[in-house]
Design an enzyme around this catalytic site. Structure first.
Site, PDB file in Angstrom:
ATOM      1  N   GLY A   1       1.954   5.094   0.450  1.00 45.90           N
ATOM      2  CA  GLY A   1       2.422   6.377   0.953  1.00 45.90           C
ATOM      3  C   GLY A   1       1.297   7.384   0.992  1.00 45.90           C
ATOM      4  O   GLY A   1       0.121   7.025   1.100  1.00 45.90           O
ATOM      5  N   SER A   2       1.641   8.639   0.864  1.00 41.51           N
ATOM      6  CA  SER A   2       0.661   9.707   0.990  1.00 41.51           C
ATOM      7  C   SER A   2      -0.253   9.785  -0.225  1.00 41.51           C
ATOM      8  O   SER A   2       0.127   9.403  -1.338  1.00 41.51           O
ATOM      9  CB  SER A   2       1.364  11.055   1.172  1.00 41.51           C
ATOM     10  OG  SER A   2       1.958  11.478  -0.039  1.00 41.51           O
ATOM     11  N   THR A   3      -1.448  10.309  -0.005  1.00 40.41           N
ATOM     12  CA  THR A   3      -2.401  10.477  -1.093  1.00 40.41           C
ATOM     13  C   THR A   3      -1.861  11.446  -2.139  1.00 40.41           C
ATOM     14  O   THR A   3      -2.043  11.222  -3.350  1.00 40.41           O
ATOM     15  CB  THR A   3      -3.744  10.978  -0.542  1.00 40.41           C
ATOM     16  OG1 THR A   3      -4.258  10.000   0.378  1.00 40.41           O
ATOM     17  CG2 THR A   3      -4.768  11.187  -1.652  1.00 40.41           C
ATOM     18  N   ALA A   4      -1.189  12.497  -1.712  1.00 41.39           N
ATOM     19  CA  ALA A   4      -0.650  13.477  -2.657  1.00 41.39           C
ATOM     20  C   ALA A   4       0.375  12.839  -3.592  1.00 41.39           C
ATOM     21  O   ALA A   4       0.327  13.043  -4.820  1.00 41.39           O
ATOM     22  CB  ALA A   4      -0.024  14.641  -1.896  1.00 41.39           C
ATOM     23  N   THR A   5       1.292  12.048  -3.046  1.00 44.64           N
ATOM     24  CA  THR A   5       2.293  11.389  -3.877  1.00 44.64           C
ATOM     25  C   THR A   5       1.652  10.309  -4.747  1.00 44.64           C
ATOM     26  O   THR A   5       2.010  10.147  -5.919  1.00 44.64           O
ATOM     27  CB  THR A   5       3.402  10.779  -3.006  1.00 44.64           C
ATOM     28  OG1 THR A   5       3.990  11.806  -2.212  1.00 44.64           O
ATOM     29  CG2 THR A   5       4.479  10.139  -3.858  1.00 44.64           C
ATOM     30  N   GLY A   6       0.684   9.595  -4.189  1.00 45.51           N
ATOM     31  CA  GLY A   6      -0.027   8.577  -4.962  1.00 45.51           C
ATOM     32  C   GLY A   6      -0.706   9.158  -6.182  1.00 45.51           C
ATOM     33  O   GLY A   6      -0.722   8.564  -7.259  1.00 45.51           O
TER      34      GLY A   6
ATOM     35  N   GLU B   1      -1.934   2.252  -2.070  1.00 46.98           N
ATOM     36  CA  GLU B   1      -2.398   2.178  -0.680  1.00 46.98           C
ATOM     37  C   GLU B   1      -1.960   3.477  -0.031  1.00 46.98           C
ATOM     38  O   GLU B   1      -0.774   3.688   0.217  1.00 46.98           O
ATOM     39  CB  GLU B   1      -1.803   0.956   0.019  1.00 46.98           C
ATOM     40  CG  GLU B   1      -2.593   0.528   1.249  1.00 46.98           C
ATOM     41  CD  GLU B   1      -2.019   1.072   2.538  1.00 46.98           C
ATOM     42  OE1 GLU B   1      -2.335   2.235   2.857  1.00 46.98           O
ATOM     43  OE2 GLU B   1      -1.275   0.354   3.208  1.00 46.98           O
TER      44      GLU B   1
ATOM     45  N   GLU C   1      -5.226  13.672   7.753  1.00 40.11           N
ATOM     46  CA  GLU C   1      -4.399  12.641   8.369  1.00 40.11           C
ATOM     47  C   GLU C   1      -3.196  13.277   9.063  1.00 40.11           C
ATOM     48  O   GLU C   1      -2.444  14.031   8.450  1.00 40.11           O
ATOM     49  CB  GLU C   1      -3.915  11.650   7.308  1.00 40.11           C
ATOM     50  CG  GLU C   1      -3.065  10.524   7.856  1.00 40.11           C
ATOM     51  CD  GLU C   1      -2.603   9.560   6.780  1.00 40.11           C
ATOM     52  OE1 GLU C   1      -2.634   8.339   7.035  1.00 40.11           O
ATOM     53  OE2 GLU C   1      -2.231  10.015   5.690  1.00 40.11           O
TER      54      GLU C   1
ATOM     55  N   LYS D   1      12.078   0.873  -4.384  1.00 45.17           N
ATOM     56  CA  LYS D   1      12.578   2.157  -3.882  1.00 45.17           C
ATOM     57  C   LYS D   1      11.934   2.420  -2.525  1.00 45.17           C
ATOM     58  O   LYS D   1      10.806   2.856  -2.434  1.00 45.17           O
ATOM     59  CB  LYS D   1      12.221   3.279  -4.857  1.00 45.17           C
ATOM     60  CG  LYS D   1      13.220   4.473  -4.849  1.00 45.17           C
ATOM     61  CD  LYS D   1      13.307   5.229  -3.541  1.00 45.17           C
ATOM     62  CE  LYS D   1      12.159   6.195  -3.376  1.00 45.17           C
ATOM     63  NZ  LYS D   1      12.363   7.059  -2.144  1.00 45.17           N
TER      64      LYS D   1
ATOM     65  N   CYS E   1      -1.067   4.217   8.451  1.00 39.02           N
ATOM     66  CA  CYS E   1      -2.060   4.757   7.516  1.00 39.02           C
ATOM     67  C   CYS E   1      -3.473   4.338   7.915  1.00 39.02           C
ATOM     68  O   CYS E   1      -4.443   5.060   7.663  1.00 39.02           O
ATOM     69  CB  CYS E   1      -1.745   4.318   6.097  1.00 39.02           C
ATOM     70  SG  CYS E   1      -1.455   2.551   5.922  1.00 39.02           S
TER      71      CYS E   1
END
Length: 503
Positions: A238-243, A260, A393, A185, A294
Site C-alpha cells: 500500500g502507501s508509503t505513509a501507511t507502511g 511493498e 506518486e 485484511k 505502484c
C-alpha cells in the site's frame, strides 16, 4: 451487465460470521457511482477472534497441525484452491471489474494469474520438504549441523485495492505454503473477490482457521492486526505513509514486516528505439490498470534528439486507448477506484498546470462519459524536478515527461526520487541497457518493456518503496524461520574444563 454482488460476512475459523458490531460498508461501482452492495466492517474485537482461530489452526486442527504438516499436505489444498479459482474465473473476473473498475479483459487475466500463483506455491511447498535438514559444511569433524526451515506462525496480511485478489494471493499462497496461518485484511475499496476467496477455501475444505478474511477500514481492522501481540509477522502492500505506521507499530514488539509501498518509476527511452514499439510500452507502463500501479513507469525520460517525434507518436497511441465501462468490448481503461482517488488525480493535474507544466493530452473526464470516476490518460510535459508531479506518486493515469542529452544525465534523472520500486530502459544497444540497469536504484528493472510480472521472479523495492521480496522462492522465505541445528558427534569429552572425577 447484470451481476449481483454476493452478500458475505467475515470469514473466521472456517465459517461466515457477522461482525461483532454488526456494521457494514457500502460498495460503490466506480463506473456508475451506484451502490451495488456492502461488505462487513470488522473491528478490533473481530481481529481478536480471527487471530485466536489462526493460532489454534497453526498448532492444532482436526488432528493435524498446519504449521507442522508436510509441504506436500499443504500443496494439495493450494492446488484445490487453484482449480476452484479457475472454475470460477468468469464470475470472479466480472466481480473484480465491477468492484475495482479495471477492464474485464484485464480482470480475467488477473484471475488466471491468481490460479497460477497458487499452483506455483503448491510446488514450492513440496520443494520445501526436500530442503529440510540441509547439511552445513563445518570446519570441525566433531560436529555436524543442518538447517530447518519452519513457519513463522500467525501472519497478518494487509493488501491494496488495485489488484484486489491477485495482491492478496501474492501473500496468502506463500504464507500457507510455508505453513503459516493467516489473517487477511483487504482494502475496503475493493474486497469483493477476497471474500469470494473465502468461499473457495470453504468449498475445498481448507482446515478451519488456516485463512481468516476480515474486511473493514484500516484504522479499525488493519491497525489491530499490525499491533496484535499474537501476530508473528505483518506483510503489507500500500502507501508509503501507511507502511510507515505499520512498521512503527510492529517495531514495538520487534515484529518482522515486509513492505511493498509506493513508487515513481522512470522509463528511459534512448534515441535508437523503434518509436511505435517504445510508445506502446510507455503507454502500457503508465496506463495499464487505469494508471493505478505502484510500479507504474510514470516518469518518462526521452532523449532530446527524438523527443518531439516520440511524444507526437505517443500522444496518438494514448488518444487511441478506449475508455469506457469496464464491461464494454475492447475497453482498455476504466474508472479510477473511488471518488476520493478521482479528485486526488485531478488535483495533481491542476497543480502541475499551476506550476507551469503543459498538458499534452488528457487531463479531465472524457466527454462521452457523464458518470463514473473516469480520468483521461494524461501526458504532462515541460516538467521540472521541483514540481509535485515529478516527485510524488499520483496513482492514476498521469505520465510526466523530461528530456535528457546523455546516458549519465538519464541515470541521474531516473534516480532523482525517494522511491525505488521499478524502472525501465528502452534501447537497441543491449550493452547500454546493461549499464543503465546496473545503475538504476530500483528493485525491478524492465529492459525494452514495462510492467511484465511473473510469479517466479522476485518483486519488491528499495528506498521508500519498502523492503523484502515477494514472489518466487523469495516469497516463501518471507514466512519461514531458519533454524540452525548443531550436534556434537564425538565420543570424546569436550575437555574445556577439568573433570571433577579426576580431581
Amino acid at each position: 451487465m447484470s451481476i449481483t454482488v454476493p452478500c458475505r460476512q467475515l470469514f473466521i475459523d472456517g465459517e461466515w460470521r457477522e461482525p461483532i458490531k454488526k456494521n457494514r460498508i457500502p460498495i460503490i461501482n466506480p463506473a456508475t457511482e451506484e451502490i451495488i452492495g456492502d461488505i462487513p466492517a470488522a473491528t478490533a474485537e473481530d481481529v481478536e477472534v480471527a487471530v485466536a482461530a489462526a493460532r489454534k489452526a497453526f498448532t492444532r486442527n482436526r488432528g493435524i497441525e498446519w504449521g507442522s504438516a508436510t509441504g506436500a499436505h499443504r500443496a494439495k489444498y493450494l492446488r484445490a484452491i487453484a482449480a476452484k479459482v479457475t472454475e470460477k474465473k468468469d464470475i470472479l473476473g466480472k466481480l473484480e471489474a465491477l468492484d475495482s473498475g479495471k477492464p474485464l479483459d484485464e480482470a480475467l487475466w488477473d484471475i488466471d494469474d491468481v490460479a497460477s500463483c497458487f499452483e506455483y506455491y503448491a510446488d514450492q511447498a513440496e520443494a520445501l520438504d526436500a530442503k529440510q535438514k540441509a547439511p552445513l559444511s563445518l570446519p570441525m569433524d566433531t560436529f555436524k549441523a543442518h538447517v530447518l526451515k519452519q513457519p513463522l506462525g500467525v501472519v497478518g496480511l494487509i493488501t491494496p485495492w488495485n489488484y484486489p485478489l491477485l495482491m492478496a494471493t501474492w501473500k496468502v499462497a506463500p504464507a500457507l505454503a510455508a505453513g503459516c496461518t493467516a489473517v487477511l485484511k483487504p482494502s475496503e475499496l475493493a474486497s469483493v473477490t477476497c471474500l469470494e476467496l473465502a468461499e473457495v477455501c470453504r468449498e475445498v475444505g481448507l482446515p478451519a482457521g488456516v485463512l481468516n478474511i476480515l474486511t473493514g477500514l484500516g484504522p479499525d481492522a488493519g491497525a489491530p492486526i499490525a499491533s496484535h501481540p499474537d501476530v508473528d509477522k505483518v506483510a503489507f502492500t500500500g502507501s508509503t505513509a501507511t507502511g510507515s505506521k505499520i512498521m512503527s507499530s510492529a517495531a514495538q514488539l520487534v515484529k518482522p514486516v515486509t513492505l511493498e509501498l509506493g513508487g515513481k518509476s522512470p522509463i528511459v527511452v534512448f534515441e535508437d528505439v523503434d518509436l511505435d514499439q517504445a510508445a506502446e510500452w510507455t503507454a502500457f507502463g503508465c496506463f495499464w490498470t487505469n494508471g493505478q500501479i505502484c510500479s507504474a513507469t510514470s516518469r518518462l525520460l526521452v532523449h532530446e534528439n527524438i523527443a518531439a517525434e516520440f511524444l507526437d507518436r505517443l500522444v496518438k497511441w494514448v488518444k487511441n486507448i478506449k475508455i469506457s465501462d469496464p464491461f464494454e468490448e475492447g475497453c482498455r481503461m476504466g474508472p479510477v477506484v473511488s471518488k476520493g482517488q478521482y479528485e486526488k488525480v485531478l488535483k495533481f493535474i491542476s497543480t502541475a498546470k499551476s506550476e507551469g507544466a503543459t498538458i499534452l493530452c488528457g487531463g479531465s473526464r472524457p466527454e462521452h462519459l457523464k458518470k463514473g470516476y473516469f480520468v483521461e490518460p494524461t501526458i504532462v510535459s515541460d516538467v521540472t524536478t521541483s514540481m509535485q508531479i515529478w516527485r510524488e506518486e499520483v496513482f492514476g493515469p498521469v505520465l510526466c515527461v523530461k528530456t535528457f542529452s546523455s546516458e549519465d544525465e538519464a541515470i541521474e534523472l531516473a534516480n532523482d526520487t525517494q522511491y525505488g520500486l521499478g524502472a525501465a530502459v528502452l534501447s537497441k544497444d543491449l550493452d547500454r541497457c546493461e549499464r543503465v540497469t546496473k545503475a538504476l536504484q530500483a528493485g525491478i528493472v524492465w529492459v525494452n518493456c514495462s510492467q511484465p510480472c511473473f510469479c517466479q521472479a522476485p518483486w519488491g523495492g528499495t528506498k521508500r518503496s519498502g523492503f523484502g521480496r515477494e514472489l518466487g522462492e523469495w516469497g516463501i522465505e518471507n514466512y519461514l524461520n531458519v533454524k540452525q541445528v548443531t550436534e556434537y558427534i564425538s565420543d570424546e569429552p569436550w575437555g574445556w574444563y577439568k573433570s571433577p572425577s579426576k580431581l
